[in-house]
Scaffold this active site. Structure first.
Site, mmCIF file in Angstrom:
data_model
loop_
_atom_site.group_PDB
_atom_site.id
_atom_site.type_symbol
_atom_site.label_atom_id
_atom_site.label_comp_id
_atom_site.label_asym_id
_atom_site.label_seq_id
_atom_site.Cartn_x
_atom_site.Cartn_y
_atom_site.Cartn_z
ATOM 1 N N ASP A 29 0.870 -1.171 0.000
ATOM 2 C CA ASP A 29 0.000 0.000 0.000
ATOM 3 C C ASP A 29 0.911 1.227 0.000
ATOM 4 O O ASP A 29 1.831 1.311 0.820
ATOM 5 C CB ASP A 29 -0.885 -0.024 1.249
ATOM 6 C CG ASP A 29 -1.991 1.014 1.222
ATOM 7 O OD1 ASP A 29 -1.713 2.183 0.865
ATOM 8 O OD2 ASP A 29 -3.121 0.668 1.577
ATOM 9 N N ILE A 30 0.691 2.164 -0.912
ATOM 10 C CA ILE A 30 1.567 3.339 -0.974
ATOM 11 C C ILE A 30 1.214 4.395 0.070
ATOM 12 O O ILE A 30 1.919 5.383 0.220
ATOM 13 C CB ILE A 30 1.640 3.960 -2.381
ATOM 14 C CG1 ILE A 30 0.268 4.409 -2.851
ATOM 15 C CG2 ILE A 30 2.306 3.007 -3.359
ATOM 16 C CD1 ILE A 30 0.318 5.295 -4.087
ATOM 17 N N GLU A 88 -12.448 2.668 -1.322
ATOM 18 C CA GLU A 88 -11.512 3.604 -1.932
ATOM 19 C C GLU A 88 -11.131 3.257 -3.367
ATOM 20 O O GLU A 88 -10.808 4.134 -4.148
ATOM 21 C CB GLU A 88 -10.265 3.786 -1.053
ATOM 22 C CG GLU A 88 -9.456 2.516 -0.782
ATOM 23 C CD GLU A 88 -10.009 1.604 0.301
ATOM 24 O OE1 GLU A 88 -9.567 0.440 0.324
ATOM 25 O OE2 GLU A 88 -10.866 2.013 1.096
ATOM 26 N N HIS A 93 -10.273 -6.063 -2.607
ATOM 27 C CA HIS A 93 -8.931 -6.173 -2.050
ATOM 28 C C HIS A 93 -8.969 -6.385 -0.538
ATOM 29 O O HIS A 93 -9.934 -6.036 0.135
ATOM 30 C CB HIS A 93 -8.061 -4.965 -2.399
ATOM 31 C CG HIS A 93 -8.600 -3.634 -1.957
ATOM 32 N ND1 HIS A 93 -9.655 -3.012 -2.589
ATOM 33 C CD2 HIS A 93 -8.218 -2.799 -0.967
ATOM 34 C CE1 HIS A 93 -9.897 -1.843 -2.002
ATOM 35 N NE2 HIS A 93 -9.042 -1.701 -1.008
ATOM 36 N N HIS A 95 -6.620 -5.733 2.910
ATOM 37 C CA HIS A 95 -5.482 -5.058 3.534
ATOM 38 C C HIS A 95 -4.869 -6.024 4.550
ATOM 39 O O HIS A 95 -5.595 -6.599 5.378
ATOM 40 C CB HIS A 95 -5.942 -3.814 4.311
ATOM 41 C CG HIS A 95 -6.424 -2.694 3.463
ATOM 42 N ND1 HIS A 95 -5.615 -1.640 3.104
ATOM 43 C CD2 HIS A 95 -7.634 -2.442 2.910
ATOM 44 C CE1 HIS A 95 -6.317 -0.783 2.367
ATOM 45 N NE2 HIS A 95 -7.551 -1.259 2.244
#
Length: 133
Positions: A29-30, A88, A93, A95
């Site tokens: 994750d950026i 988002e 996805h 996390h």
């Protein structure tokens, strides 16, 4: 129109890849909550996690488990937390966040900043611990 995550899988947008198999892709994750915060996505573009087939959800969880094991080995923590939010980016996805406390999973926390070199080192460190099969 392809999502940003589909473009990452296609190599159109760069990412810090942690792990990959025929069906799933894991990358950093950026905007991480912790060093090692990783996203696991299906390569097939599906917006809502629960629109995945039962088989896809099962396989994705097994893939995510292997990534979580690698994260925990690379970045010792009490546990690796898992969250499925999905608002988002319109691409299912998971996390995976290394945790020292439950507060580490608060998505309202300030995001950490790392240099490109630090991201690359983090991804490589996790990837070196990842076991495909």
């Amino acid at each position: 129109m392809a999502t940003i995550f589909s473009k990452i899988v296609a190599g159109e947008i760069p990412s810090y890849k942690v792990a990959e198999d025929a069906n799933f892709y894991a990358f950093l994750d950026i905007n991480p909550l912790a060093q090692g915060h990783t996203l696991v996505i299906p390569k097939r573009e599906v917006d809502y996690f629960f629109d995945l087939t039962d088989e896809e959800i099962g396989a994705m969880q097994i893939f995510a488990k292997k990534v979580a094991v690698a994260i925990k080995e690379a970045f010792p923590c009490i546990k690796v937390g898992q969250a499925v939010l999905g608002l988002e980016v319109p691409h299912a996805h998971i996390h995976l966040v290394p945790m020292q406390s439950e507060k580490d999973m608060l998505f309202s926390n300030p995001k950490l900043k790392f240099t490109a070199e630090e991201f690359a080192e983090t991804a490589q460190k996790i990837n070196s611990k990842w076991v495909a099969e």
